[in-house]
Design a protein around this motif. Structure first.
Motif, PDB file in Angstrom:
ATOM      1  N   GLY A   1       2.465   3.395 -10.175  1.00  0.00           N
ATOM      2  CA  GLY A   1       1.605   3.270  -9.007  1.00  0.00           C
ATOM      3  C   GLY A   1       0.141   3.193  -9.381  1.00  0.00           C
ATOM      4  O   GLY A   1      -0.600   2.321  -8.893  1.00  0.00           O
ATOM      5  N   VAL A   2      -0.297   4.075 -10.269  1.00  0.00           N
ATOM      6  CA  VAL A   2      -1.709   4.093 -10.681  1.00  0.00           C
ATOM      7  C   VAL A   2      -2.084   2.781 -11.361  1.00  0.00           C
ATOM      8  O   VAL A   2      -3.147   2.202 -11.086  1.00  0.00           O
ATOM      9  CB  VAL A   2      -1.967   5.289 -11.627  1.00  0.00           C
ATOM     10  N   GLU A   3      -1.216   2.298 -12.232  1.00  0.00           N
ATOM     11  CA  GLU A   3      -1.507   1.061 -12.952  1.00  0.00           C
ATOM     12  C   GLU A   3      -1.536  -0.147 -12.008  1.00  0.00           C
ATOM     13  O   GLU A   3      -2.279  -1.108 -12.246  1.00  0.00           O
ATOM     14  CB  GLU A   3      -0.499   0.867 -14.078  1.00  0.00           C
ATOM     15  N   PHE A   4      -0.751  -0.105 -10.929  1.00  0.00           N
ATOM     16  CA  PHE A   4      -0.831  -1.175  -9.947  1.00  0.00           C
ATOM     17  C   PHE A   4      -2.225  -1.224  -9.326  1.00  0.00           C
ATOM     18  O   PHE A   4      -2.829  -2.289  -9.194  1.00  0.00           O
ATOM     19  CB  PHE A   4       0.216  -0.994  -8.839  1.00  0.00           C
ATOM     20  N   TRP A   5      -2.746  -0.047  -8.932  1.00  0.00           N
ATOM     21  CA  TRP A   5      -4.084  -0.019  -8.324  1.00  0.00           C
ATOM     22  C   TRP A   5      -5.148  -0.480  -9.303  1.00  0.00           C
ATOM     23  O   TRP A   5      -6.107  -1.166  -8.925  1.00  0.00           O
ATOM     24  CB  TRP A   5      -4.393   1.388  -7.804  1.00  0.00           C
ATOM     25  N   SER A   6      -5.006  -0.128 -10.574  1.00  0.00           N
ATOM     26  CA  SER A   6      -5.955  -0.598 -11.588  1.00  0.00           C
ATOM     27  C   SER A   6      -5.936  -2.124 -11.676  1.00  0.00           C
ATOM     28  O   SER A   6      -6.982  -2.767 -11.775  1.00  0.00           O
ATOM     29  CB  SER A   6      -5.620   0.011 -12.954  1.00  0.00           C
TER      30      SER A   6
ATOM     31  N   PHE B   1       0.837  -1.201   0.000  1.00  0.00           N
ATOM     32  CA  PHE B   1       0.000   0.000   0.000  1.00  0.00           C
ATOM     33  C   PHE B   1       0.875   1.254   0.000  1.00  0.00           C
ATOM     34  O   PHE B   1       0.695   2.170  -0.812  1.00  0.00           O
ATOM     35  CB  PHE B   1      -0.889  -0.061   1.237  1.00  0.00           C
ATOM     36  N   ASN B   2       1.847   1.305   0.892  1.00  0.00           N
ATOM     37  CA  ASN B   2       2.724   2.474   0.995  1.00  0.00           C
ATOM     38  C   ASN B   2       3.591   2.641  -0.250  1.00  0.00           C
ATOM     39  O   ASN B   2       3.825   3.768  -0.716  1.00  0.00           O
ATOM     40  CB  ASN B   2       3.597   2.371   2.241  1.00  0.00           C
ATOM     41  N   ILE B   3       4.067   1.533  -0.795  1.00  0.00           N
ATOM     42  CA  ILE B   3       4.897   1.586  -2.001  1.00  0.00           C
ATOM     43  C   ILE B   3       4.093   2.126  -3.185  1.00  0.00           C
ATOM     44  O   ILE B   3       4.538   3.017  -3.913  1.00  0.00           O
ATOM     45  CB  ILE B   3       5.452   0.182  -2.331  1.00  0.00           C
ATOM     46  N   ALA B   4       2.885   1.590  -3.371  1.00  0.00           N
ATOM     47  CA  ALA B   4       2.066   1.979  -4.521  1.00  0.00           C
ATOM     48  C   ALA B   4       1.559   3.413  -4.388  1.00  0.00           C
ATOM     49  O   ALA B   4       1.548   4.167  -5.368  1.00  0.00           O
ATOM     50  CB  ALA B   4       0.894   1.013  -4.687  1.00  0.00           C
ATOM     51  N   LEU B   5       1.153   3.814  -3.183  1.00  0.00           N
ATOM     52  CA  LEU B   5       0.719   5.197  -2.983  1.00  0.00           C
ATOM     53  C   LEU B   5       1.886   6.159  -3.158  1.00  0.00           C
ATOM     54  O   LEU B   5       1.732   7.238  -3.736  1.00  0.00           O
ATOM     55  CB  LEU B   5       0.120   5.378  -1.589  1.00  0.00           C
ATOM     56  N   GLY B   6       3.053   5.773  -2.649  1.00  0.00           N
ATOM     57  CA  GLY B   6       4.241   6.604  -2.800  1.00  0.00           C
ATOM     58  C   GLY B   6       4.584   6.830  -4.258  1.00  0.00           C
ATOM     59  O   GLY B   6       4.953   7.945  -4.662  1.00  0.00           O
ATOM     60  N   ALA B   7       4.446   5.779  -5.085  1.00  0.00           N
ATOM     61  CA  ALA B   7       4.711   5.915  -6.512  1.00  0.00           C
ATOM     62  C   ALA B   7       3.716   6.880  -7.157  1.00  0.00           C
ATOM     63  O   ALA B   7       4.083   7.719  -7.984  1.00  0.00           O
ATOM     64  CB  ALA B   7       4.650   4.553  -7.198  1.00  0.00           C
ATOM     65  N   CYS B   8       2.432   6.770  -6.769  1.00  0.00           N
ATOM     66  CA  CYS B   8       1.404   7.670  -7.321  1.00  0.00           C
ATOM     67  C   CYS B   8       1.734   9.135  -7.052  1.00  0.00           C
ATOM     68  O   CYS B   8       1.410  10.015  -7.861  1.00  0.00           O
ATOM     69  CB  CYS B   8       0.039   7.347  -6.714  1.00  0.00           C
ATOM     70  N   LYS B   9       2.362   9.409  -5.920  1.00  0.00           N
ATOM     71  CA  LYS B   9       2.669  10.788  -5.531  1.00  0.00           C
ATOM     72  C   LYS B   9       3.964  11.310  -6.146  1.00  0.00           C
ATOM     73  O   LYS B   9       4.301  12.485  -5.971  1.00  0.00           O
ATOM     74  CB  LYS B   9       2.796  10.872  -4.004  1.00  0.00           C
ATOM     75  N   SER B  10       4.684  10.476  -6.873  1.00  0.00           N
ATOM     76  CA  SER B  10       5.984  10.872  -7.413  1.00  0.00           C
ATOM     77  C   SER B  10       5.840  12.035  -8.396  1.00  0.00           C
ATOM     78  O   SER B  10       4.878  12.123  -9.167  1.00  0.00           O
ATOM     79  CB  SER B  10       6.642   9.685  -8.116  1.00  0.00           C
ATOM     80  N   SER B  11       6.824  12.925  -8.393  1.00  0.00           N
ATOM     81  CA  SER B  11       6.847  14.023  -9.352  1.00  0.00           C
ATOM     82  C   SER B  11       7.261  13.527 -10.743  1.00  0.00           C
ATOM     83  O   SER B  11       7.086  14.235 -11.737  1.00  0.00           O
ATOM     84  CB  SER B  11       7.823  15.110  -8.890  1.00  0.00           C
ATOM     85  N   ASN B  12       7.786  12.316 -10.819  1.00  0.00           N
ATOM     86  CA  ASN B  12       8.145  11.701 -12.097  1.00  0.00           C
ATOM     87  C   ASN B  12       6.910  10.986 -12.647  1.00  0.00           C
ATOM     88  O   ASN B  12       6.414  10.041 -12.046  1.00  0.00           O
ATOM     89  CB  ASN B  12       9.289  10.710 -11.881  1.00  0.00           C
ATOM     90  N   GLU B  13       6.399  11.461 -13.781  1.00  0.00           N
ATOM     91  CA  GLU B  13       5.144  10.915 -14.294  1.00  0.00           C
ATOM     92  C   GLU B  13       5.232   9.426 -14.592  1.00  0.00           C
ATOM     93  O   GLU B  13       4.278   8.677 -14.365  1.00  0.00           O
ATOM     94  CB  GLU B  13       4.703  11.657 -15.553  1.00  0.00           C
ATOM     95  N   LYS B  14       6.355   8.959 -15.106  1.00  0.00           N
ATOM     96  CA  LYS B  14       6.481   7.533 -15.430  1.00  0.00           C
ATOM     97  C   LYS B  14       6.359   6.684 -14.170  1.00  0.00           C
ATOM     98  O   LYS B  14       5.717   5.623 -14.185  1.00  0.00           O
ATOM     99  CB  LYS B  14       7.819   7.256 -16.125  1.00  0.00           C
ATOM    100  N   ILE B  15       6.954   7.133 -13.076  1.00  0.00           N
ATOM    101  CA  ILE B  15       6.847   6.415 -11.814  1.00  0.00           C
ATOM    102  C   ILE B  15       5.414   6.513 -11.282  1.00  0.00           C
ATOM    103  O   ILE B  15       4.852   5.532 -10.772  1.00  0.00           O
ATOM    104  CB  ILE B  15       7.859   6.959 -10.790  1.00  0.00           C
ATOM    105  N   GLY B  16       4.807   7.693 -11.419  1.00  0.00           N
ATOM    106  CA  GLY B  16       3.423   7.859 -11.001  1.00  0.00           C
ATOM    107  C   GLY B  16       2.498   6.884 -11.695  1.00  0.00           C
ATOM    108  O   GLY B  16       1.601   6.297 -11.071  1.00  0.00           O
ATOM    109  N   ARG B  17       2.717   6.678 -12.988  1.00  0.00           N
ATOM    110  CA  ARG B  17       1.869   5.744 -13.734  1.00  0.00           C
ATOM    111  C   ARG B  17       2.038   4.314 -13.236  1.00  0.00           C
ATOM    112  O   ARG B  17       1.079   3.539 -13.231  1.00  0.00           O
ATOM    113  CB  ARG B  17       2.184   5.814 -15.232  1.00  0.00           C
TER     114      ARG B  17
END
Length: 245
Positions: free
Chosen positions: A129-134, A111-127
């Protein structure tokens, strides 16, 4: 590196039934690669692990071995190398698909890893996290569809998505405002990935999505900022298929 790449291809192309008896040796080699300081070796190892996950059932049944695998995969999600990080997220997703029943002790960390990725300022890393939740939505939706179709499922749903709404939805709503100025309907970026994730969340938790989104929608639907107004309308459209009319 070459040995691990070869091992990865063997794991991908060979029938998993023929590899189960070798899973201990294969995992030993892969885990050795994940402790190597060379990034190319680590990437070859995490890629090989992804291809090996389907036939390591007996290892996932053993608490100590499962803990070690999860520890190493979670560690690689924090790599400074994007391609290692990406493959580690792929492994996390595949593990959840194959071994959902075993995930409860690890979900706080995941949970913390995936949410942390979503909050990243790097869009590729953010995606990532978002794709993991999907993907996690897809897993729980499949359980619900099985119950709907045949009255039961071999897997008991743990409602990880429902438990994550309070923390996840506000992040997704902000990410909806990160549209590209000249994007078209076929573009895949952090905003479109978040809209897709929101759609899957709504289908997974149904009525529960409403209270988490309507405040943002009503506040921003007439905003002067085109990004916020468009994000509000996109959010509203994304939750249509979940809740009761």
């Amino acid at each position: 590196e070459a040995s691990l790449e070869s091992l990865g291809w063997i794991c991908e192309e060979t029938d998993s039934d023929n590899l189960e008896n070798e899973s201990n040796k294969i995992l030993t080699a892969i885990m050795s690669g994940l402790t190597n300081k060379n990034e190319e070796v680590k990437f070859a190892a995490i890629s090989a692990l992804y291809n090996a996950l389907e036939f390591v059932h007996k290892n996932f049944n053993a608490d100590k071995e499962r803990n070690y695998i999860m520890q190493k995969v979670c560690e690689q999600t924090q790599s400074t190398s994007y391609k290692i990080k990406q493959q580690a997220f792929n492994c996390l997703t595949r593990i959840c698909q194959l071994y959902y029943d075993f995930m409860k002790p690890y979900m706080k960390a995941v949970f913390n890893i995936a949410l942390g990725a979503c909050k990243s300022s790097n869009e590729k890393i953010g995606r990532l996290g978002v794709e993991f939740w999907s993907s996690l939505c897809d897993i729980e939706l499949e359980i619900f569809y099985e119950i709907e179709d045949i009255g039961e499922s071999d897997i008991e749903c743990q409602y990880y998505i429902k438990a994550s709404l309070t923390h996840l939805v506000p992040i997704l709503l902000v990410l909806l405002t990160k549209q590209d100025e000249d994007q078209d309907d076929d573009d895949w970026n952090i905003a479109t990935a978040s809209a897709t994730c929101l759609d899957l969340l709504a289908k997974t938790v149904k009525d529960d999505i409403v209270n988490h989104t309507m405040g943002f929608i009503t506040k921003n639907a007439n905003a002067q900022s085109w990004r916020r107004a468009e994000a509000a309308i996109l959010a509203f459209g994304s939750i249509m298929d979940g809740p009761a009319p």
